[in-house]
Design a protein around this motif. Sequence first.
Motif, PDB file in Angstrom:
ATOM      1  N   TYR A 295      33.462  45.963  56.527  1.00 46.83           N
ATOM      2  CA  TYR A 295      34.181  44.734  56.768  1.00 46.83           C
ATOM      3  C   TYR A 295      34.869  44.139  55.016  1.00 46.83           C
ATOM      4  CZ  TYR A 295      33.873  45.005  61.304  1.00 46.83           C
ATOM      5  OH  TYR A 295      33.641  45.229  62.677  1.00 46.83           O
ATOM      6  N   LEU A 296      34.292  45.149  54.057  1.00 46.26           N
ATOM      7  CA  LEU A 296      34.527  44.307  52.743  1.00 46.26           C
ATOM      8  C   LEU A 296      35.251  45.290  52.107  1.00 46.26           C
ATOM      9  CD1 LEU A 296      33.936  42.180  50.957  1.00 46.26           C
ATOM     10  CD2 LEU A 296      31.870  43.134  50.141  1.00 46.26           C
ATOM     11  N   TYR A 297      34.916  46.509  51.594  1.00 48.03           N
ATOM     12  CA  TYR A 297      35.285  47.867  50.894  1.00 48.03           C
ATOM     13  C   TYR A 297      36.052  48.479  51.818  1.00 48.03           C
ATOM     14  CZ  TYR A 297      32.096  45.423  47.649  1.00 48.03           C
ATOM     15  OH  TYR A 297      31.232  44.892  46.884  1.00 48.03           O
ATOM     16  N   PHE A 298      35.597  49.369  52.785  1.00 50.17           N
ATOM     17  CA  PHE A 298      35.729  50.161  53.499  1.00 50.17           C
ATOM     18  C   PHE A 298      35.706  51.486  52.473  1.00 50.17           C
ATOM     19  CE2 PHE A 298      37.381  53.066  56.484  1.00 50.17           C
ATOM     20  CZ  PHE A 298      37.183  52.533  57.976  1.00 50.17           C
ATOM     21  N   ASP A 299      34.674  51.498  51.729  1.00 51.96           N
ATOM     22  CA  ASP A 299      34.799  52.725  50.526  1.00 51.96           C
ATOM     23  C   ASP A 299      33.837  53.869  51.231  1.00 51.96           C
ATOM     24  OD1 ASP A 299      35.108  53.528  47.874  1.00 51.96           O
ATOM     25  OD2 ASP A 299      33.002  53.639  47.788  1.00 51.96           O
ATOM     26  N   SER A 300      34.452  54.759  51.867  1.00 51.53           N
ATOM     27  CA  SER A 300      33.503  55.686  52.607  1.00 51.53           C
ATOM     28  C   SER A 300      32.739  56.683  51.529  1.00 51.53           C
ATOM     29  CB  SER A 300      34.602  56.642  53.197  1.00 51.53           C
ATOM     30  OG  SER A 300      35.163  56.051  54.297  1.00 51.53           O
ATOM     31  N   PRO A 301      33.266  57.219  50.306  1.00 51.67           N
ATOM     32  CA  PRO A 301      32.429  57.735  49.359  1.00 51.67           C
ATOM     33  C   PRO A 301      31.031  57.073  49.114  1.00 51.67           C
ATOM     34  CG  PRO A 301      34.499  57.880  48.669  1.00 51.67           C
ATOM     35  CD  PRO A 301      34.556  56.920  50.014  1.00 51.67           C
ATOM     36  N   THR A 302      31.205  55.716  49.084  1.00 49.11           N
ATOM     37  CA  THR A 302      29.691  55.216  48.714  1.00 49.11           C
ATOM     38  C   THR A 302      28.575  55.454  49.919  1.00 49.11           C
ATOM     39  OG1 THR A 302      30.913  53.649  47.097  1.00 49.11           O
ATOM     40  CG2 THR A 302      28.366  53.142  47.878  1.00 49.11           C
ATOM     41  N   VAL A 303      29.256  55.320  51.197  1.00 49.02           N
ATOM     42  CA  VAL A 303      28.327  55.392  52.363  1.00 49.02           C
ATOM     43  C   VAL A 303      28.068  56.781  52.449  1.00 49.02           C
ATOM     44  CG1 VAL A 303      28.650  55.273  55.035  1.00 49.02           C
ATOM     45  CG2 VAL A 303      29.871  53.570  53.757  1.00 49.02           C
ATOM     46  N   THR A 304      28.760  57.815  52.254  1.00 53.72           N
ATOM     47  CA  THR A 304      28.184  59.195  52.757  1.00 53.72           C
ATOM     48  C   THR A 304      27.571  59.622  51.400  1.00 53.72           C
ATOM     49  OG1 THR A 304      30.390  60.132  51.529  1.00 53.72           O
ATOM     50  CG2 THR A 304      30.347  60.158  53.736  1.00 53.72           C
ATOM     51  N   ARG A 305      27.668  59.168  50.171  1.00 51.30           N
ATOM     52  CA  ARG A 305      26.890  59.512  49.081  1.00 51.30           C
ATOM     53  C   ARG A 305      25.396  58.946  49.336  1.00 51.30           C
ATOM     54  NH1 ARG A 305      30.519  58.139  45.473  1.00 51.30           N
ATOM     55  NH2 ARG A 305      29.776  56.038  44.956  1.00 51.30           N
ATOM     56  N   THR A 306      25.508  57.754  49.823  1.00 44.53           N
ATOM     57  CA  THR A 306      24.198  57.151  50.305  1.00 44.53           C
ATOM     58  C   THR A 306      23.458  58.017  51.216  1.00 44.53           C
ATOM     59  OG1 THR A 306      24.973  55.105  49.475  1.00 44.53           O
ATOM     60  CG2 THR A 306      22.847  54.966  50.566  1.00 44.53           C
ATOM     61  N   ILE A 307      24.073  58.160  52.477  1.00 46.12           N
ATOM     62  CA  ILE A 307      23.756  58.777  53.400  1.00 46.12           C
ATOM     63  C   ILE A 307      23.083  60.053  53.069  1.00 46.12           C
ATOM     64  CG2 ILE A 307      24.205  60.118  55.633  1.00 46.12           C
ATOM     65  CD1 ILE A 307      26.056  57.830  56.248  1.00 46.12           C
ATOM     66  N   TYR A 308      23.820  61.017  52.236  1.00 49.70           N
ATOM     67  CA  TYR A 308      23.396  62.276  51.528  1.00 49.70           C
ATOM     68  C   TYR A 308      21.946  62.121  50.676  1.00 49.70           C
ATOM     69  CZ  TYR A 308      26.830  65.720  52.460  1.00 49.70           C
ATOM     70  OH  TYR A 308      27.699  66.598  52.956  1.00 49.70           O
TER      71      TYR A 308
ATOM     72  N   PHE B 218      25.220  53.980  44.358  1.00 47.09           N
ATOM     73  CA  PHE B 218      24.765  53.968  45.916  1.00 47.09           C
ATOM     74  C   PHE B 218      24.745  52.381  46.387  1.00 47.09           C
ATOM     75  CE2 PHE B 218      23.610  57.679  43.783  1.00 47.09           C
ATOM     76  CZ  PHE B 218      23.493  58.789  44.590  1.00 47.09           C
ATOM     77  N   PHE B 219      24.292  52.356  47.718  1.00 48.62           N
ATOM     78  CA  PHE B 219      24.093  50.948  48.251  1.00 48.62           C
ATOM     79  C   PHE B 219      22.600  50.867  47.974  1.00 48.62           C
ATOM     80  CE2 PHE B 219      27.899  51.669  51.170  1.00 48.62           C
ATOM     81  CZ  PHE B 219      28.411  50.778  50.413  1.00 48.62           C
ATOM     82  N   ILE B 220      22.162  49.984  46.953  1.00 50.59           N
ATOM     83  CA  ILE B 220      20.839  49.675  46.817  1.00 50.59           C
ATOM     84  C   ILE B 220      20.195  48.436  47.285  1.00 50.59           C
ATOM     85  CG2 ILE B 220      20.689  51.200  44.695  1.00 50.59           C
ATOM     86  CD1 ILE B 220      20.689  48.511  43.052  1.00 50.59           C
ATOM     87  N   ASP B 221      18.917  48.362  47.537  1.00 47.64           N
ATOM     88  CA  ASP B 221      18.403  47.028  48.180  1.00 47.64           C
ATOM     89  C   ASP B 221      18.557  46.042  47.146  1.00 47.64           C
ATOM     90  OD1 ASP B 221      16.660  47.945  46.313  1.00 47.64           O
ATOM     91  OD2 ASP B 221      14.762  47.117  47.189  1.00 47.64           O
ATOM     92  N   GLY B 222      18.256  45.808  46.027  1.00 53.61           N
ATOM     93  CA  GLY B 222      18.342  44.778  45.054  1.00 53.61           C
ATOM     94  C   GLY B 222      18.542  45.052  43.835  1.00 53.61           C
ATOM     95  N   ILE B 223      18.986  44.541  43.125  1.00 51.58           N
ATOM     96  CA  ILE B 223      19.279  44.874  41.447  1.00 51.58           C
ATOM     97  C   ILE B 223      18.046  44.734  40.641  1.00 51.58           C
ATOM     98  CG2 ILE B 223      21.786  45.069  41.957  1.00 51.58           C
ATOM     99  CD1 ILE B 223      21.896  42.011  40.476  1.00 51.58           C
TER     100      ILE B 223
END
Lengths: 731, 731
Positions: free
Chosen positions: B353-366, B328-333
């Motif tokens: 503007y970098l990956y356009f990786d939709s699964p990581t977006v929707t996964r994080t939203i869920y 997921f997109f996390i705050d800090g490692i």
Amino acid sequence: MRRNQHKNLMNGLSAFLCFGLLFLADIASAQKATWIWYPGDYEVWLSNKMQARRTERGSFLPPFWKLDSHYALIEFHKDFELASPEKVEIYADGQYNVKLDGKAISGYPHSLDIPAGKHRISLKVFNQGNVPAIYVKGPHLVSDNTWETTFEDKEWIDQSGKTSDISATKYFPAGSWNLNDPKTPPSAFSLPTKEQSAVSKDKKEHSIFVDFGKETFGFVKLIGLKGKGKLSLHYGESKEEAMSLEHGELMDPMDVNQDSKTDYIMPGSRAFRYVNIVYDDNVSLDDVSMLYEYSPVEQRGSFKCNDEEINKIWDVAAYTMHLNTREFFIDGIKRDRWVWSGDAYQSYLMNYYLYFDSPTVTRTIYALRGKDPVTSHINTIMDYTFYWFLSVYDYYQYTGDKAFIKQAYPRMQSMMDFCLARRDKDGLMEGLPGDWVFIDWADGLSKKGEVSFEQMLLCRSLETMGLCANIMNDKAAAVKYNAAGAALKKKIFAYYWNPQKQALVHSRVNGKQTDNVTRYSNMFGIFFNYFSDTQKQEVKKSVLLNDKIQKITTPYMHFYELEALCAMGEQDYVRKQIKDYWGGMLKLGATTFWEEYDPFKKGAEHYAMYGREFGKSLCHAWGASPIYLLGKYYLGVKPTAPGYKQYSITPNLGGLQWMEGSIPTPDGDIKVYASTKQLKIEGAAGTGLLRFRSQTNPMCSQAKPVSKGNGWYELSIEKGKKYTIDYQELK
Amino acid sequence: MRRNQHKNLMNGLSAFLCFGLLFLADIASAQKATWIWYPGDYEVWLSNKMQARRTERGSFLPPFWKLDSHYALIEFHKDFELASPEKVEIYADGQYNVKLDGKAISGYPHSLDIPAGKHRISLKVFNQGNVPAIYVKGPHLVSDNTWETTFEDKEWIDQSGKTSDISATKYFPAGSWNLNDPKTPPSAFSLPTKEQSAVSKDKKEHSIFVDFGKETFGFVKLIGLKGKGKLSLHYGESKEEAMSLEHGELMDPMDVNQDSKTDYIMPGSRAFRYVNIVYDDNVSLDDVSMLYEYSPVEQRGSFKCNDEEINKIWDVAAYTMHLNTREFFIDGIKRDRWVWSGDAYQSYLMNYYLYFDSPTVTRTIYALRGKDPVTSHINTIMDYTFYWFLSVYDYYQYTGDKAFIKQAYPRMQSMMDFCLARRDKDGLMEGLPGDWVFIDWADGLSKKGEVSFEQMLLCRSLETMGLCANIMNDKAAAVKYNAAGAALKKKIFAYYWNPQKQALVHSRVNGKQTDNVTRYSNMFGIFFNYFSDTQKQEVKKSVLLNDKIQKITTPYMHFYELEALCAMGEQDYVRKQIKDYWGGMLKLGATTFWEEYDPFKKGAEHYAMYGREFGKSLCHAWGASPIYLLGKYYLGVKPTAPGYKQYSITPNLGGLQWMEGSIPTPDGDIKVYASTKQLKIEGAAGTGLLRFRSQTNPMCSQAKPVSKGNGWYELSIEKGKKYTIDYQELK
């Protein structure tokens, strides 16, 4: 604080003796360390595990409703004070941390040294697959239901590291049971087993046919299994079912690949009396036994009388009940093995006269309710939702357990919100898409429109909410629920009572009363005490004792029908019914009572249901109702204030010569002996009121006549005292 | 039907060729078998797993909000038609059954022979610990998101065995990702790793101090470990942290008991640049390396310009972003490793503007939304709930993914219900007990009363609900949400706009406007386009460029401050700010960007936060905002219709001599080169509109002047075409 007192008290012996009981109580409490969890979570988790054990002809068959889950992350804490330092042992089921006074201990500590003084200990446990649970044991600090828990502590910190002081977290007292072994976490719990032998075996070249003598439950053990090839076990509640390789409900296929003889225990527990084991040429088997799996509940209730058939019925009912009392009260051991609210409701009532095992009741209530959001009726069935509310009402009346009401109340509220939102424009509930209106298994029974029976149950559910809201001191809600209940009760009589038929009709369709009269709402109206005395007499004649009204064929609804009759003093009639109906099953060789019984069926016809040759369950909890009827309406004992603080004993022989038995209560058993000439009573804690009718002045000076001329006498019963009254039964 | 067509088509070659693409498409679809689950469930499950990996000085530190769980029991089914019989392989993660046309197959079948014709296949899977998931693969029938799923099928039967026809079950299309290996169920997924070496090692008698040259993440590997005794690893994002055995945030203690030399990989992944390994006399260690763990997302966006410092900033931002892009997109490692909505919101924007990786977006939203019931704001933070709504708005705008909106809409509704129920009598939201009003890490920032910033975000959230309700064709709801949004926008200006201060004030307390002006609501008012053009100019002067207004010290809020300035054409000013602020961190040796940066601090002071010496995260996702700013406001590309069906390109050099880069879209990359004299553009699918200002007539006949006198030109951009325009930049 108490600990400090002890220290001082130890200086003088007289003081020590004076407070001796307190001292002992504290030591005892230190021995009560138990596994704890978020309330309801273990119950939901364990019910998932149990309900996923159903198979049908070797195919997995789980429930068709939502299975909820435990919270994966739980915080546990307790504030306490120690007079002297102590070391506590720590066990957790899951990944965890331990904090003392807000400071985390590094790693996963198995023990903790706590200095004297005031402290807060807290543990946070994550477990996705099993229920987060902890066990803490020190000389004084132990895990028990005085600990508080939450699934969201909201302990955020500001930039300076200071913890939020407005987190407003709701904490609940921890849930627990009797899981007191630190080495066995709740997730490892299983019911005990003991080996049982068959009473007969018929061994042929490629099969063994085994009879265990009566209905049983557990794991078949294959003794001296050897060879390579196929083997299959065909279970039967009846001989016919075990013989039917094609149509038996339960079968386990297996591939044997065993060079030397071995004893193999089947992994899945099954219900059966007979097992037919069939195998290939290259497979051999010496013998078969089984591991009987059972719930170790204590049978505290008892019943004996001069009628041996009734004694046998009580015993078989008790055995039926015991087989269906597992991790939860289930419907039947062969087929569903699910927790069904309507079935469980009857098991609770029977339980109060058999085991008085509260944990199995509350566990089942939790399991049925599951978690928010409510997306469906309980078990998808409208009436089963209402029985769930009623079960809480009864549970409180029998046990007086306010702590449970406090835990359950939020779940009751959201369940009731779900119901109220589904009312139609007239404020009544009818089946919407997705609602199963069940009532009973009865041919041609209409579920259309607004069924009176469902409104009756909703009304009682609203009254239950009113009661519980008052316990919670939620006055506004109590007023709201009670008003809604009262309004609905008025509507029930306005919409369904038909003076010509002297009965409630079955339903309204499109806003119009139908012509149909069924027994259901009419019999509930009696023991709910919704009818006037006149109406009760009318209904008895026009419905209950009227052969033109569709008869009931399930023990499930017989339960209520006979209860209604008992509530009106028809014990004599009911006794004959019991002998007829339950005695009828015994005559057919039943070793446990059935899901349904129609005396007009013949032979193996009895085993069919749901369009399947052996679809019927021959060991169904709702078949055990004589336990309840004989305890409540013959021995005549029931609580009249929550938790048997007050209770009544109104023996009614109903045509028997004598009867005797025990009725369990939260604190002691009530013992009743009654013959036509003598009563012998022993009370439990609380105040009992014995009521009986006598033709003559009873030989007991404390027994006072109730009012002139009708022969009723009353006697107050105290705990630990024995009362013997010679009298002359007046029917 | 399609299959039948093929059969006929095969009879004639010309027909075959004509439909060749269709045929190929079908074969291709058969190769797309993938693991499927109930939508959102794997996302919630995986986020629990990830978020339970946080430790602090060896102590487990899970989130303080509710962790939801997957449904333990799921039904999957698909209706399909086969032209000829086929065999399908079946995999399931959990206990399962398989039905073909309603008939259960015995046992747990691994394959199934399906005859030609129309069928329904259904599987029901129970899994308490892991997400119920299935994988089905045949020549034509494959598991993918065309299957339907539910957590309650309500398939009850009547007494005759007939299945209910009024179950009214809601089905959702199955969730999936790219998990296409039948042997690896979703529960076994893990991110890939690769071994990396240290750039320097300092070996002493009882320690090795290792430097990996830059911030990194993964599992330390101890090479040639031997002996018996204690060893501890002290991780550091800074040298000082790794050196501090007492106060470093991350440390792993271990007991070594190894007779012969072995290579040992640490079980827990950690963030670090430096590792200080300290051990007892009887322990020895030859060498240290690490397994770098990373998300295999593809970097499609790029940026280069004539300013090497800005190029370095972009590269370090991209690396910062990559380290924080995990499951997921996390705050800090280093520290939280949790999914935070406000942090993730910025990561989504950078991702476009970098990956356009939709699964990581929707996964994080869920993962952020979890499940009903809503018991708290997302991450307990009011503003983070609103960012969650905004993220759905943006996601739709960038990707045009309506299917996701359809899945998420019910969860959006219940989340908004929670918010609306918490409004006060004036219809505004203030922090109630249990609500964290965060806004930003800033000294003395008031959270009291009704904060204007929160109302601003609520207003945008309501607009998002209106948009999504329209996508769902839920017209009544759309009207309701839009009306509530419009009413709130009016109130914001009535309650908070102060004409003297030419700004929105920070808050109302007890119904009265406070004096305090902060940057937050004012900068959002600009890029939300809530201000009039006049107000924007006023706010720019009175707030954004006013040094008397409390300055922002987190990259988090710098993101929006600089966005507001860019939205007003202040790219030149912002470029200097970027060089100052992000360049400032680079000058201090940063290899990734930080959680907070205050240029007035010195040395190791920079590493402290939350009252802890090394509390600050030196690799924080919100530090990577230049990626977003440079892509959206310098290269100047953004969608103007959902999914880049239409988009605009408005390059702004902001003082640079030249720049070039790629911007990913759902279908192809947009390429932009801009210098003061030339533009080179390559479009992606959809219709682009290039806008630029030129002092002279551009050398491109298709570029049309927009209006008289201001030097703006427009040019329509088509996919696959390249455009080169010579011009003279007009600032």
